[in-house]
Write a protein that holds these residues in place. Structure first.
Motif, PDB file in Angstrom:
ATOM      1  N   GLY A 139       1.194  -1.291  -0.005  1.00 33.13           N
ATOM      2  CA  GLY A 139       0.263   0.251  -0.052  1.00 33.13           C
ATOM      3  C   GLY A 139       0.625   0.828   0.336  1.00 33.13           C
ATOM      4  O   GLY A 139       0.078   2.575   0.119  1.00 33.13           O
ATOM      5  N   ARG A 155      -0.188   1.615  -3.521  1.00 35.94           N
ATOM      6  CA  ARG A 155      -0.879   2.638  -2.759  1.00 35.94           C
ATOM      7  C   ARG A 155      -1.902   3.149  -3.283  1.00 35.94           C
ATOM      8  O   ARG A 155      -2.368   3.215  -4.091  1.00 35.94           O
ATOM      9  N   PRO A 156      -3.510   3.987  -2.794  1.00 36.76           N
ATOM     10  CA  PRO A 156      -4.596   4.116  -3.156  1.00 36.76           C
ATOM     11  C   PRO A 156      -3.820   5.085  -4.104  1.00 36.76           C
ATOM     12  O   PRO A 156      -3.087   6.437  -4.556  1.00 36.76           O
ATOM     13  N   ARG A 157      -4.763   5.596  -5.016  1.00 40.16           N
ATOM     14  CA  ARG A 157      -4.742   6.057  -6.534  1.00 40.16           C
ATOM     15  C   ARG A 157      -3.413   5.759  -7.267  1.00 40.16           C
ATOM     16  O   ARG A 157      -2.772   6.829  -8.225  1.00 40.16           O
TER      17      ARG A 157
END
Lengths: 326, 326
Positions: free
Chosen positions: A215, A238-240
């Motif tokens: 992440g 990671r997010p996005r």
């Protein structure tokens, strides 16, 4: 001519018919060719191609059928883009011959390949090789351009940390190209010797799946070609963030894509690249240790031995020497 | 207070403890709530959440514990963003509370939801509803913003043709939002009545998988939530096109991703959106037939009947009426 042919089986053929260059095309006398994973997939029967294998090469233009005001390419040392488009569709109009629905592809689709004394390509596919560049480096322009395609497709602004999964030929080239744009690049693989060869400038290498990195990675390149590669890549991102799919896994894979939705990841499929960028990178980074990736070189007559070597887990690039002797 | 609670089973509870607003938070008296697919996943046990369900609502601020110089929100009619971030991480700093690793989410993660007389949220999550907007439209701000997230994530310049797979609530809202940006939008589903309700302005609808459209669509939104949705989306998408993954399929899916690499597709996971854009769209398109999507409305006491209705294949949105009578 001599040729390495797949017709359901892999053969060396001593007297294959010479190809003919038609208007706007050139015939190239091949000096060196490289074995790529796609060639291995073909001889495993996945692609349905039959004919002369090979799409990575360096050679010298043997004859040229000029169309209109073309300059004469005869005698020039060249590499060649492998996709031949129809020339009139929307993709071809935007320089995306590699997505033309009617395309042929050297040694892959409806066009005999380069593991032979001669191959033919449109002159518009050819790129001149600088005199200072050895054949053993020029033959890497195709796979290096494929790695560089990532930089063309993904906007890296704001990205810092990259992970490449897979210590094969393509994975190593992807790590090197990412390092020209990002400061923190880690290559993860399962082969100690290959990882050692991958160390160039600041590229970090790791034998195990990294604890604590889940992440936290801005861009993850899946070049392992394994069925679990995508799941690992999604877990690291990671997010996005962005996951680049660089290897085609021949079979269906089973994967939980809900983290892609929850974390709003972007997955980018990435294939061939433009040769201009590959050639430019070779000139800009003369210290890039490309020749380290050559595991072995075989004369064209020893096709079977060359392909047997290419599928060994510790092998990186196997070259075929096609230059006529004497 | 009255509440719809999931604790391994779905219950209506007549005397659940009232929530308390702490500093910077508001307590909201809920008027209407909507049942979303995520709520249905929770009562099927997929998310591990226990507590008051619900994250789509419209309500009136009942009391507010101002922090610093906050204006007083008491008495205002509001909708509320569902994610509550830590407020200090990099994601929160960029307005991406929905990706904060420490986040809570209303009725989904560590925070009681809105299917109750009262819920609490930080004041910074609240958005004022214009006086002219009925409750039955305001309650759609959350799912409409989720649909609009696609326009925030994907650069549509040069795109013309869109296909949305799935004629559920979210699929229809995705088709409507895409139509505000593109001229050629087709919704494909399996329910004649839902497809009829989806027809607004130029949205085209189709009951069958479209022959001849394969490889010709610029952007495909997968909102069917079926295990074959992704494969269908990939088959429809043109080379270098975009597939948006809008539904989380709870199980692992088996899929051949090699066309994603060969055609260099981009897959974008897409979840929640910003409420500003949802509210703006409702004001800009007063003719958008949102209320058509309401299949039924139940008082809070009839929680079981409401959820039974929500899972029927022909149902679109089910609302829960929570306003106190008399």
């Amino acid at each position: 001519m001599r040729a390495i042919v797949y017709d359901g089986h892999l053969h060396y053929v001593g007297a294959y018919p010479d190809p003919k260059a038609t208007s706007g095309w050139a015939r190239i006398r091949v000096l060196k060719a490289g074995i790529c994973t796609t060639d291995i997939e073909i001889i495993r029967g996945y692609k349905g191609f039959k004919g002369v294998l090979g799409h990575e090469f360096v050679g010298v233009v043997d004859c040229h059928c000029p169309k209109g005001g073309d300059p004469d390419w005869t005698g020039k040392r060249v590499v060649g883009e492998i996709n031949v488009g129809c020339g009139v569709c929307e993709y071809c109009a935007h320089g995306l011959q590699r997505h033309c629905p009617q395309r042929k592809a050297l040694g892959i689709l409806d066009l005999d390949g380069c593991m032979a004394d001669y191959c033919v390509l449109p002159v518009s596919n050819l790129h001149l090789i600088p005199a200072s560049m050895p054949d053993n480096i020029a033959v890497f322009v195709e796979p290096l351009s494929a790695a560089l395609e990532i930089l063309e497709q993904v906007e890296l602004t704001g990205f810092e940390r990259a992970v490449v999964l897979g210590d094969g030929r393509l994975g190593i080239l992807c790590a090197w190209t990412l390092l020209t744009a990002l400061s923190d690049v880690t290559l993860i693989g399962h082969h100690r010797e290959k990882l050692e060869k991958a160390r160039w400038r600041g590229v970090k290498t790791q034998l195990e799946f990294p604890a604590g990195m889940e992440g936290n990675v801005d861009i993850v390149v899946e070049a392992a070609g394994s069925t679990r590669g995508l799941g690992d890549a999604v877990a690291l991102c990671r997010p996005r963030g962005t996951v680049v799919l660089k290897s085609t896994v021949a079979s269906e894979i089973s994967v939980d894509l809900s983290p892609v939705v929850v974390n709003e990841l972007t997955l980018v499929g990435s294939r061939c690249g433009r040769f201009e960028t590959g050639l430019r990178m070779l000139e800009s980074y003369p210290d890039m240790p490309i020749e380290r990736l050559i595991s072995a070189e075989y004369p064209i007559e020893e096709a079977s031995a060359a392909f047997e070597m290419a599928v060994q887990p510790d092998t990186l690039k196997v070259l075929i020497d096609i230059a006529e002797k004497g």
